[in-house]
Design an enzyme around this catalytic site. Structure first.
Site, PDB file in Angstrom:
ATOM      1  N   HIS A   1       0.822  -1.212   0.000  1.00 33.49           N
ATOM      2  CA  HIS A   1       0.000   0.000   0.000  1.00 33.49           C
ATOM      3  C   HIS A   1       0.856   1.262   0.000  1.00 33.49           C
ATOM      4  O   HIS A   1       0.411   2.323  -0.411  1.00 33.49           O
ATOM      5  CB  HIS A   1      -0.904   0.037   1.235  1.00 33.49           C
ATOM      6  CG  HIS A   1      -1.778  -1.158   1.380  1.00 33.49           C
ATOM      7  ND1 HIS A   1      -2.701  -1.522   0.418  1.00 33.49           N
ATOM      8  CD2 HIS A   1      -1.879  -2.082   2.366  1.00 33.49           C
ATOM      9  CE1 HIS A   1      -3.327  -2.619   0.816  1.00 33.49           C
ATOM     10  NE2 HIS A   1      -2.849  -2.985   1.984  1.00 33.49           N
TER      11      HIS A   1
ATOM     12  N   HIS B   1       5.897   7.325   5.884  1.00 35.09           N
ATOM     13  CA  HIS B   1       5.566   6.640   4.627  1.00 35.09           C
ATOM     14  C   HIS B   1       5.053   7.682   3.626  1.00 35.09           C
ATOM     15  O   HIS B   1       4.882   8.852   3.979  1.00 35.09           O
ATOM     16  CB  HIS B   1       4.522   5.540   4.887  1.00 35.09           C
ATOM     17  CG  HIS B   1       3.229   6.099   5.385  1.00 35.09           C
ATOM     18  ND1 HIS B   1       2.918   6.182   6.722  1.00 35.09           N
ATOM     19  CD2 HIS B   1       2.173   6.653   4.733  1.00 35.09           C
ATOM     20  CE1 HIS B   1       1.728   6.734   6.869  1.00 35.09           C
ATOM     21  NE2 HIS B   1       1.249   7.036   5.680  1.00 35.09           N
TER      22      HIS B   1
ATOM     23  N   HIS C   1       2.705   8.878  -0.055  1.00 32.07           N
ATOM     24  CA  HIS C   1       1.574   8.724  -0.964  1.00 32.07           C
ATOM     25  C   HIS C   1       1.857   9.526  -2.228  1.00 32.07           C
ATOM     26  O   HIS C   1       2.423  10.615  -2.176  1.00 32.07           O
ATOM     27  CB  HIS C   1       0.286   9.270  -0.333  1.00 32.07           C
ATOM     28  CG  HIS C   1      -0.097   8.584   0.936  1.00 32.07           C
ATOM     29  ND1 HIS C   1      -0.926   7.479   0.970  1.00 32.07           N
ATOM     30  CD2 HIS C   1       0.243   8.834   2.220  1.00 32.07           C
ATOM     31  CE1 HIS C   1      -1.085   7.087   2.239  1.00 32.07           C
ATOM     32  NE2 HIS C   1      -0.385   7.896   3.014  1.00 32.07           N
TER      33      HIS C   1
ATOM     34  N   HIS D   1       3.909  11.145   5.318  1.00 30.89           N
ATOM     35  CA  HIS D   1       3.204  11.131   6.606  1.00 30.89           C
ATOM     36  C   HIS D   1       4.137  10.616   7.685  1.00 30.89           C
ATOM     37  O   HIS D   1       4.562   9.451   7.644  1.00 30.89           O
ATOM     38  CB  HIS D   1       1.951  10.245   6.524  1.00 30.89           C
ATOM     39  CG  HIS D   1       0.873  10.841   5.683  1.00 30.89           C
ATOM     40  ND1 HIS D   1      -0.145  10.097   5.126  1.00 30.89           N
ATOM     41  CD2 HIS D   1       0.655  12.123   5.313  1.00 30.89           C
ATOM     42  CE1 HIS D   1      -0.948  10.917   4.455  1.00 30.89           C
ATOM     43  NE2 HIS D   1      -0.481  12.146   4.550  1.00 30.89           N
TER      44      HIS D   1
ATOM     45  N   THR E   1      -5.763   7.477   6.985  1.00 30.04           N
ATOM     46  CA  THR E   1      -6.279   7.544   5.603  1.00 30.04           C
ATOM     47  C   THR E   1      -6.378   6.166   4.968  1.00 30.04           C
ATOM     48  O   THR E   1      -6.661   6.050   3.788  1.00 30.04           O
ATOM     49  CB  THR E   1      -5.391   8.454   4.716  1.00 30.04           C
ATOM     50  OG1 THR E   1      -4.118   7.825   4.534  1.00 30.04           O
ATOM     51  CG2 THR E   1      -5.224   9.832   5.338  1.00 30.04           C
ATOM     52  N   THR E   2      -6.105   5.131   5.762  1.00 26.49           N
ATOM     53  CA  THR E   2      -6.230   3.749   5.293  1.00 26.49           C
ATOM     54  C   THR E   2      -7.097   2.987   6.296  1.00 26.49           C
ATOM     55  O   THR E   2      -7.208   3.408   7.460  1.00 26.49           O
ATOM     56  CB  THR E   2      -4.855   3.066   5.192  1.00 26.49           C
ATOM     57  OG1 THR E   2      -4.188   3.162   6.454  1.00 26.49           O
ATOM     58  CG2 THR E   2      -3.986   3.720   4.129  1.00 26.49           C
TER      59      THR E   2
HETATM   60 ZN   LIG Z   1      -0.370   8.052   5.039  1.00 26.63          ZN
END
Ligand SMILES: [Zn+2]
Length: 245
Positions: free
Chosen positions: A85, A110, A112, A129, A196-197
């Site tokens: 992810h 991590h 995005h 993030h 957000t996941t």
């Molecule tokens: Zn994130």
């Protein structure tokens, strides 16, 4: 036994069921895509029912004279994980931020692409993030927007170790300090939000830095290539939340 020893000696080892609390397959498109997350598992219901969900479009700022985030980053990245992810960099204990009268410890950061949050409807090529947890378990995420420009040295070191396949991780061979991925200026936007996941848990303190940091186009492309797909949840309704600056 011999085979296990050999695989332990290689740079990449399989992440043995560490990242997924649920076996439910979620992702960013199709049947497992963001619009279905809330129905995939009862544990994910906040993804559909929550009213303080992230990401958001940051706009309509309220002047609040926010205190600076006191960064006390002393640690180093330990390993880089491709969990399918995102690319996540785990961090040694002891690096903290102090804000809103609490201390939060940096756990991991991590990425995005494109950005999840937007600022006045502007999307950015990549967003980092930096995930922190307080002793009471509450979370604080510092978001950093990356724009295309000069190559970023910290990203360069992380990408060098970035496993190409989901479920793989690698020990960090070179020292990576999280602060090299942060902007110089300390101004930020603050609001309440969520993961957000899945499971999209709420009660997360969000701080998005106003100043962006540059990465090269090649660095963005390398991340997108490894992910194979965009990994941004669409922006969620702001509802009654104020965004302070
Ligand atoms: Zn994130």
């Amino acid at each position: 036994m011999k085979k296990a020893c050999v695989s332990m000696a290689t740079a990449f080892v399989l992440v043995a069921g560490s990242s997924l609390a649920s076996d439910v397959q979620w992702g960013y498109s199709g049947d497992g895509g963001p619009e279905h997350w809330g129905k995939l598992d009862p544990a994910f219901e906040m993804c559909a029912k929550g009213v303080n969900q992230s990401p958001i479009n940051l706009t309509g700022f309220i002047e609040a004279e926010l205190e600076p985030i006191a960064f006390h980053y002393t640690g180093l990245a330990t390993e880089v994980v491709n969990n399918g992810h995102t690319i996540q960099v785990n961090y040694t204990a002891g690096s903290t931020i102090q804000v809103v009268g609490k201390t939060f410890e940096l756990k991991q950061f991590h990425f995005h692409s494109p950005s999840e949050n937007t600022i006045n409807n502007e999307s950015f090529p990549m967003e980092g993030h930096f995930v922190h947890a307080a002793q009471d378990g509450s979370l604080a995420v510092v978001g950093v927007m990356y724009t295309v420009g000069d190559e970023n040295e910290g990203i360069k070191k992380v990408w060098k170790q970035m496993p190409a396949k989901g479920g793989e991780k690698a020990a960090m061979a070179s020292q990576v300090k999280a602060e090299t991925l942060l902007p110089q200026e300390q101004g930020y936007y603050r609001f309440n939000g969520s993961l957000t996941t899945p499971p999209c848990s709420e009660g997360v303190l969000w701080m998005v830095m106003k100043q962006s940091v540059t990465v090269s186009k090649e660095q963005v492309d390398a991340f997108v290539h490894v992910m194979h797909h965009p990994n941004n949840r669409p922006v969620q309704p702001l509802n009654a939340r104020p965004i302070l600056q």
